[in-house]
Each structure stands twice: as C-alpha cells, then as structure tokens.
Scaffold this motif. Sequence first.
Motif, PDB file in Angstrom:
ATOM      1  N   LEU A  34      57.877 -30.450   0.843  1.00  0.00           N
ATOM      2  CA  LEU A  34      58.429 -30.171   2.156  1.00  0.00           C
ATOM      3  C   LEU A  34      59.874 -29.707   2.086  1.00  0.00           C
ATOM      4  N   CYS A  35      60.516 -29.895   0.976  1.00  0.00           N
ATOM      5  CA  CYS A  35      61.896 -29.468   0.810  1.00  0.00           C
ATOM      6  C   CYS A  35      61.931 -28.191   0.009  1.00  0.00           C
ATOM      7  N   GLY A  36      62.734 -27.203   0.447  1.00  0.00           N
ATOM      8  CA  GLY A  36      62.795 -25.933  -0.267  1.00  0.00           C
ATOM      9  C   GLY A  36      63.180 -26.101  -1.718  1.00  0.00           C
ATOM     10  N   GLN A  37      64.108 -27.037  -1.991  1.00  0.00           N
ATOM     11  CA  GLN A  37      64.541 -27.248  -3.362  1.00  0.00           C
ATOM     12  C   GLN A  37      63.392 -27.787  -4.204  1.00  0.00           C
ATOM     13  N   GLY A  38      62.627 -28.715  -3.619  1.00  0.00           N
ATOM     14  CA  GLY A  38      61.500 -29.276  -4.347  1.00  0.00           C
ATOM     15  C   GLY A  38      60.424 -28.255  -4.635  1.00  0.00           C
ATOM     16  N   THR A  39      60.151 -27.393  -3.655  1.00  0.00           N
ATOM     17  CA  THR A  39      59.115 -26.382  -3.870  1.00  0.00           C
ATOM     18  C   THR A  39      59.583 -25.329  -4.862  1.00  0.00           C
ATOM     19  N   ARG A  40      60.875 -25.039  -4.914  1.00  0.00           N
ATOM     20  CA  ARG A  40      61.370 -24.082  -5.908  1.00  0.00           C
ATOM     21  C   ARG A  40      61.269 -24.672  -7.307  1.00  0.00           C
ATOM     22  N   LEU A 125      50.379 -21.359 -10.253  1.00  0.00           N
ATOM     23  CA  LEU A 125      51.663 -20.721  -9.965  1.00  0.00           C
ATOM     24  C   LEU A 125      51.619 -19.984  -8.632  1.00  0.00           C
ATOM     25  N   LYS A 126      50.549 -19.273  -8.369  1.00  0.00           N
ATOM     26  CA  LYS A 126      50.435 -18.575  -7.080  1.00  0.00           C
ATOM     27  C   LYS A 126      50.465 -19.566  -5.926  1.00  0.00           C
ATOM     28  N   GLN A 127      49.790 -20.686  -6.101  1.00  0.00           N
ATOM     29  CA  GLN A 127      49.794 -21.697  -5.046  1.00  0.00           C
ATOM     30  C   GLN A 127      51.195 -22.252  -4.824  1.00  0.00           C
ATOM     31  N   ARG A 128      51.923 -22.527  -5.917  1.00  0.00           N
ATOM     32  CA  ARG A 128      53.285 -23.059  -5.785  1.00  0.00           C
ATOM     33  C   ARG A 128      54.200 -22.038  -5.102  1.00  0.00           C
ATOM     34  N   ILE A 129      54.008 -20.760  -5.410  1.00  0.00           N
ATOM     35  CA  ILE A 129      54.812 -19.717  -4.756  1.00  0.00           C
ATOM     36  C   ILE A 129      54.514 -19.688  -3.266  1.00  0.00           C
ATOM     37  N   ASP A 130      53.245 -19.736  -2.917  1.00  0.00           N
ATOM     38  CA  ASP A 130      52.871 -19.741  -1.499  1.00  0.00           C
ATOM     39  C   ASP A 130      53.505 -20.926  -0.779  1.00  0.00           C
ATOM     40  N   GLU A 131      53.447 -22.092  -1.396  1.00  0.00           N
ATOM     41  CA  GLU A 131      54.013 -23.287  -0.772  1.00  0.00           C
ATOM     42  C   GLU A 131      55.528 -23.152  -0.609  1.00  0.00           C
ATOM     43  N   HIS A 132      56.183 -22.544  -1.599  1.00  0.00           N
ATOM     44  CA  HIS A 132      57.635 -22.366  -1.501  1.00  0.00           C
ATOM     45  C   HIS A 132      57.979 -21.382  -0.386  1.00  0.00           C
ATOM     46  N   GLN A 133      57.220 -20.300  -0.293  1.00  0.00           N
ATOM     47  CA  GLN A 133      57.472 -19.342   0.782  1.00  0.00           C
ATOM     48  C   GLN A 133      57.231 -19.979   2.147  1.00  0.00           C
ATOM     49  N   LEU A 134      56.196 -20.772   2.250  1.00  0.00           N
ATOM     50  CA  LEU A 134      55.930 -21.470   3.507  1.00  0.00           C
ATOM     51  C   LEU A 134      57.068 -22.423   3.855  1.00  0.00           C
ATOM     52  N   LEU A 136      60.243 -22.077   2.943  1.00  0.00           N
ATOM     53  CA  LEU A 136      61.382 -21.259   3.377  1.00  0.00           C
ATOM     54  C   LEU A 136      61.199 -20.783   4.818  1.00  0.00           C
ATOM     55  N   LEU A 137      59.997 -20.345   5.114  1.00  0.00           N
ATOM     56  CA  LEU A 137      59.737 -19.846   6.465  1.00  0.00           C
ATOM     57  C   LEU A 137      59.806 -20.965   7.496  1.00  0.00           C
ATOM     58  N   GLU A 138      59.436 -22.150   7.091  1.00  0.00           N
ATOM     59  CA  GLU A 138      59.552 -23.295   7.992  1.00  0.00           C
ATOM     60  C   GLU A 138      61.020 -23.541   8.337  1.00  0.00           C
ATOM     61  N   GLU A 154      65.708 -15.238  -1.926  1.00  0.00           N
ATOM     62  CA  GLU A 154      64.847 -16.237  -2.576  1.00  0.00           C
ATOM     63  C   GLU A 154      63.377 -15.946  -2.271  1.00  0.00           C
ATOM     64  N   PHE A 155      63.111 -15.649  -1.014  1.00  0.00           N
ATOM     65  CA  PHE A 155      61.733 -15.353  -0.594  1.00  0.00           C
ATOM     66  C   PHE A 155      61.198 -14.129  -1.329  1.00  0.00           C
ATOM     67  N   LEU A 156      61.995 -13.073  -1.369  1.00  0.00           N
ATOM     68  CA  LEU A 156      61.560 -11.830  -2.006  1.00  0.00           C
ATOM     69  C   LEU A 156      61.450 -11.985  -3.520  1.00  0.00           C
ATOM     70  N   GLU A 157      62.303 -12.825  -4.100  1.00  0.00           N
ATOM     71  CA  GLU A 157      62.262 -13.033  -5.548  1.00  0.00           C
ATOM     72  C   GLU A 157      60.926 -13.644  -5.977  1.00  0.00           C
ATOM     73  N   VAL A 158      60.518 -14.704  -5.291  1.00  0.00           N
ATOM     74  CA  VAL A 158      59.252 -15.326  -5.663  1.00  0.00           C
ATOM     75  C   VAL A 158      58.073 -14.451  -5.241  1.00  0.00           C
ATOM     76  N   ASP A 159      58.274 -13.623  -4.230  1.00  0.00           N
ATOM     77  CA  ASP A 159      57.221 -12.694  -3.833  1.00  0.00           C
ATOM     78  C   ASP A 159      56.974 -11.670  -4.933  1.00  0.00           C
ATOM     79  N   ARG A 160      58.051 -11.182  -5.530  1.00  0.00           N
ATOM     80  CA  ARG A 160      57.907 -10.246  -6.660  1.00  0.00           C
ATOM     81  C   ARG A 160      57.254 -10.938  -7.847  1.00  0.00           C
TER      82      ARG A 160
END
Length: 303
Positions: A34-40, A125-134, A136-138, A154-160
């Motif tokens: 739930l924390c951006g730092q944790g998801t990153r 890894l894809k799942q962790r990226i999705d969770e991190h983007q979610l 950030l968007l939250e 940050e959002f675009l970096e993990v998207d790439r």
Amino acid sequence: MEGIPAALRRSVLLAGHAAACVLLTTFVLPPDTLCGQGTRQAVDEAQEVYDNARDRHQEAFAAWNRLELAVDSLIEEFERAQGAGDDELSDRLQAQLYERAGLKQRTRGQLRQLKEEWDSAGEVLKQRIDEHQLSLLEQWEETGQDPEDELLEEFLEVDRLRDEVVEEMGAPELLELPEMLNIRGLPEDTRADLERKATAYEDYAELLETLWLSRLNEQIDELTRQLQIEEAIRRNNLDIFGGRLPPVGQGGAASGGGGVGDPGPTLAQQIEDLEILRQTVIDRQRLALQRAEELRGRRGGTP
C-alpha cells in the motif's frame, strides 16, 4: 475446440500491456504494497530475481548451441571416417556421439526448467510493476492533483521496464485445448478396465487444471490490473502518456490490436473472452470427473 470463438482458438493468452492505471476501490492490495516505497522495493527485488533467471537461461541456451555445433561436427567426422573405412575412428566417434546424445537430453531438460523459472519470474515482476503503478496512481487520486514530475517519471520508468520484460519473454506459448475424452464403459470390461478408463478421465481433468486453468487465471488477473490502471487514468483525466491512451472502447497496447483501423478487442472484451474460455474448461473438467465416478460405480466383470 467446438463452441470456442475463433479468436480464442488462435490464442488463449491474450497477453498485453495497456498504457497504465489507477487503484479502483474494488481492488485490494496486500498490506505491504500500500505504500509507494514498499511497492518500489518489491519491484526492485522481483527485477533482481528476474534478471538472474533470464541470465541463467541465456547462458544455458548458449551452452546448448555450442553442444549442437559440437554434435554436428562429430557427425561430419563420423561420416568421413565411415567413408574412409576407418573402423577404429568410427567406433570412437560413435561412442562420443552416444555420450553427447545423453548430454543433450539432460541439457534439454535443464533448459526447459530454466525457461519455466524465467517465465515465472517475469510474471511476478509484471505483477509487482502493476501494483507499484496502482500505488502511485492511488497517491495521485488522493491528492486530486496532476502527477508531479518525480512521480510521473517513476511511473514511466517502471512502465518501460514492463515493456522490456514483455519483449524479452516473447509471446507466450499457444496451447491447444485438448478435446474432451469419449471413453465409455463396455459390458465386457473388467474391473481393471473400468479403473484404467476412470483414471484416464481424472488425468484429463488434472491436465486442464495445471495447464489451462492456472494460466487462464493468471492472464485474467493481469488483464484486470491493466484495465484498472487504464480506467483510473481516464477517470482522473491524467495525461501520463501525452495523449497516447486511446479513446474508451478502442483498446490499448494490451488489447493485441493490429495497425491503424484495427484497434482489436478492448481489455474488457479480452477478459470476457478469457472468462468464457475458463468456464468451458471448468465444464469439461467437471464432466470428466463425473464420468470417472460413473465408471468406478459400474459393476465390472473379472479383476
């Protein structure tokens, strides 16, 4: 594959990557994400595992190619020795070929295992990226403001990174849904015959579970996360991709659409199609287990 739409016969894994997303109120993340730092941190840890799995596979694949070249060279030497009538050399080369054949078989199994580990690490890894983007968007939803430069980068970096993973892993293996078995009990069947037929139905049901339902569930979960991201971006009017997110209903990069004029199915349509296929698999699985039970309930002849 009767009863299954043609599009689904072409591919069951309609993998894709839409341009991005927000946390819907119906989506619940694990407490540690739930924390951006944790998801990153989860992304970084998953990327390390993924990189190691990919590198191990690539090293093994290079070794396999070297082995293939060595075997080809041995075959050429063996054929020349046979042509020259050199029986001693032929026997020695033939023994080496047998040894290399065994090594190839073992290496092939190891390579398959490493590919499975790589694929599994990629999905995580894809799942962790999705969770991190979610996550950030939250944060952006809570503030009600446009994303700040730091969060946007940050959002675009993990998207790439996600795009790179999808490209490296390649297209998922397309599997053909096995036809439903049609094994019937006969009057002359022994109890052993009926047991073998019942077991065949149970093996079929297990195949559907391990090879199909698990993959379908993973794909539906992934596409659902991507749809949540896409809908959240639209809902909050976030111009994260510089206007590249397509109009509602046309599908994004994850939709698997073609070129201009062929947007392909939307994420929602892909999810719906996969859920239809999943129900087809479940129905076949239930029928197979029912038939296995009926066969065991029959009164067979001799053991």
